[in-house]
Write an enzyme that holds these catalytic residues in place. Structure first.
Site, short mmCIF file in Angstrom:
data_model
loop_
_atom_site.label_atom_id
_atom_site.label_comp_id
_atom_site.label_asym_id
_atom_site.label_seq_id
_atom_site.Cartn_x
_atom_site.Cartn_y
_atom_site.Cartn_z
N LYS A 184 -5.84 -1.88 -7.53
CA LYS A 184 -6.75 -0.87 -6.70
C LYS A 184 -5.86 -0.12 -5.85
CE LYS A 184 -6.64 -1.11 -2.76
NZ LYS A 184 -6.33 -1.20 -1.36
N THR A 185 -6.08 1.07 -5.89
CA THR A 185 -5.58 2.19 -4.88
C THR A 185 -6.00 3.56 -5.54
OG1 THR A 185 -4.02 3.14 -3.58
CG2 THR A 185 -3.36 2.10 -6.00
N ASP A 191 1.55 -3.98 -2.72
CA ASP A 191 1.91 -5.08 -1.80
C ASP A 191 0.99 -6.43 -1.75
OD1 ASP A 191 3.89 -3.56 -0.80
OD2 ASP A 191 2.99 -2.79 1.08
N ARG A 196 -5.94 -4.95 6.23
CA ARG A 196 -4.56 -4.79 5.84
C ARG A 196 -3.61 -5.81 6.21
NH1 ARG A 196 -3.65 -0.10 3.44
NH2 ARG A 196 -4.89 1.75 3.76
N ASP A 225 -4.51 6.06 -4.49
CA ASP A 225 -3.27 6.69 -4.73
C ASP A 225 -2.64 6.70 -6.22
OD1 ASP A 225 -3.84 6.61 -2.13
OD2 ASP A 225 -1.75 5.82 -1.42
N GLY A 235 -6.69 -0.04 1.66
CA GLY A 235 -7.72 0.83 1.78
C GLY A 235 -8.73 0.88 0.65
#
Ligand code: FBP
Length: 551
Positions: A201-202, A175, A144, A204, A80
């Site tokens: 990165k994320t 992941d 992804r 979240d 993402g």
């Protein structure tokens, strides 16, 4: 008037020079720390990663001038979008060119698949300059595709040989970084001479640990959502007629919801990890919300805000059990698929579930129960992020309030508005924090590559200090790993960081949430991300990071 191709802010941000830690500003020397081990399952991880297990941590300090051999590097954006990805690439490019002007950078297109399918472009200064300090991943696109099969690695090795690529940088979440380490191990085993470096990165915020203080993008995304929540709170306290139910992105952990709550002080914020720890049911959650609504109504306040983390449903133990049963029951179920009407499907499912799950299923609003049986991902699992939890809660809260009204214990008026904030923040122009942090991560990756390192994640720490004092270096990816069940197999993975209920950010929230819920609204209105102006307005890191550091 001239036609406009860029906004004034875009033009101004193009010339922003991200700040670098002091030790990256001149010649760099590497300091090796102690040897490392994985967070758990030492033997299993060591067996799976014989070449990259146990490597020392690395930090940078001032060094003497050195000449580095020419390197060609490939970069991949994975998963993402998160604000700042373009700056990682810009920092990587500038670092590579500084270390040896003959170095070249290739971008693999549309995620890991670009490596496998040999789709790439060379990233020139002209291209990089177009994307400095911008949001998005559109410079090369993202995807992804998981890099985990040997056949994919073989194809990757082929293109690396063809382009004479010496190193790959994978910018991704837990992941993707796990897979970066698997790839590093593969290249070492095959003596291919290709290094692999990961970048955290994320939005979240769940890729963090003792050595990685935060993943990039979390800061900007939360600032964007908090601005919107603040605006909604102003609107709510002006019109005094709506309860706003706001679902916030964050696939699993509730870091985004918690950070937004710390920034905007809503009336209610649900934290999934707490729901799980307290073994709460959907009814418990609804009752908690209803209590606040009834209390505020007693003071004539028929408005408020409720923040809901995207992953909530999977953290409600009874719902998790139901979802697991549905995943198993409906996987390639021809009988179910042949049923024509929703009613037939509902009856079928009710009859096949355990009695506990069947009750949970029956008690759900029909629309949501239907969603649970319809929206499945390619692995056959329910796509929980598509389940509109905010609507589910609104429906259940409204029903309960109607009962209380009939019993004359609730005298208010409940009118709700639902929102989902996710994509609004993922490609925002990176905050100064993310612009600087990402640029530093990219630059750090260039140094790690020049120094011949592989299987490391770029790490930039001490992030609540001014950027000059940040500590850059590398962390062996194996150090963050443990073994977990994934798709019915034990696999090595980077341990996901959920919200800890004994952490300072959660403790602060827990201490203040009752005040935020009551009749004295304590809303904060963070306003839009600021890029120019006083440092206390423009350069502040997230509240989560500050509280974690005891500030
Ligand atoms: P990453 O972990 O890959 O960074 O993605 C995070 C995220 O934005 C989640 O918050 C969200 O649930 C998911 O991606 C949405 O996925 P998609 O981009 O496929 O719609």
């Amino acid at each position: 008037m001239q036609p406009m191709t860029k906004s004034p802010l875009q033009l101004a941000r193009a010339s922003y020079q991200p700040k670098l830690p002091q030790f990256l500003q001149g010649n760099v020397a590497l300091v090796q720390g102690a040897e490392t081990c994985s967070v758990a399952d030492h033997t299993a991880i060591q067996e799976l990663f014989p070449h990259t297990y146990g490597m020392p941590t690395i930090t940078f300090e001032v060094g003497t001038e050195k000449s580095y051999p020419v390197k060609n590097v490939g970069v991949i954006l994975s998963g993402g979008q998160a604000p700042g990805g373009h700056n990682v690439i810009a920092g990587l490019f500038d670092g590579l060119k500084k270390l040896n002007p003959a170095n070249r950078l290739y971008g693999f297109m549309d995620g890991p698949n670009g490596l496998v399918e040999h789709k790439y472009i060379e990233l020139t200064r002209e291209i990089i300059d177009e994307y400095r300090n911008t949001g998005g991943f559109d410079i090369i696109g993202s995807g992804r595709t998981k890099l985990e099969e040997e056949s994919q690695f073989d194809k990757g090795e082929k293109i690396c040989k063809q382009l004479n690529i010496n190193a790959i940088v994978i910018i991704g979440g837990d992941d993707s970084n796990t897979n970066a380490c698997v790839l590093a191990e593969y290249f070492l085993r095959k003596k291919s001479g290709v290094q692999v470096i990961g970048c955290p990165k994320t939005i979240d915020g769940d890729l963090k640990n003792g050595m990685i203080e935060t993943s990039f993008g979390f800061d900007t995304a939360c600032k964007v959502y908090s601005e919107l929540i603040g605006n909604i709170q102003r609107d709510a306290s002006s019109s005094k007629k709506y309860w706003h139910f706001i679902r916030l992105m964050g696939r699993s952990a509730s870091h985004i919801a918690l950070e937004c709550a710390l920034q905007s002080q809503p009336n209610i914020c649900i934290i999934s990890e707490e729901v799980e720890a307290k073994n709460m049911t959907l009814t418990n959650i609804v009752e908690n919300i209803v209590k606040v609504i009834v209390n505020r109504a007693n003071f004539g306040l028929n408005f408020g805000t409720v923040l809901i983390p995207e992953g909530l449903i999977e953290f409600i133990p009874a719902m998790k059990k139901l979802i697991d049963e549905l995943n198993k029951l409906l996987a390639n179920n021809e009988e179910f698929n042949s049923l024509e009407t929703d009613d037939e499907k509902r009856q079928y499912v009710k009859g096949k579930l355990s009695s506990e799950s069947s009750k949970v299923y029956r008690d759900l609003p029909k629309g949501i129960a239907r969603q649970l049986t319809l929206d499945r991902d390619p692995h056959g699992n329910v796509q929980v992020s598509l389940i509109e939890t905010e609507k589910l809660l609104i429906e259940m809260v409204a029903k309960r309030l109607a009962q209380l009204k009939a019993e004359k214990t609730y005298k208010g008026k409940f009118v709700s508005v639902n929102h989902f904030f996710g994509y609004e923040g993922r490609c925002a122009i990176p905050s100064n924090f993310d612009a600087d942090y990402c640029y530093s991560l990219g630059y750090t990756s260039a140094v790690l590559i020049a120094e011949g390192k592989t299987g490391y994640m770029a790490s930039v720490r001490n992030l609540t200090a001014p950027a000059e004092k940040w500590i850059a270096g590398g962390v062996p990816i194996t150090m963050m790993m443990n073994m977990e069940w994934r798709n019915e197999k034990m696999k090595p993975v980077i341990k996901k960081a959920l919200v800890k209920l004994d952490s300072a950010p959660f403790k602060y929230f827990e201490q203040h949430r009752d005040d935020w819920a009551d009749e004295n609204s304590n809303y904060i209105y963070p306003g839009p991300v600021q890029y120019f102006g006083p440092s206390q307005v423009c350069d502040q890191p997230s509240r989560t990071l500050m509280l974690e550091k005891g500030l």
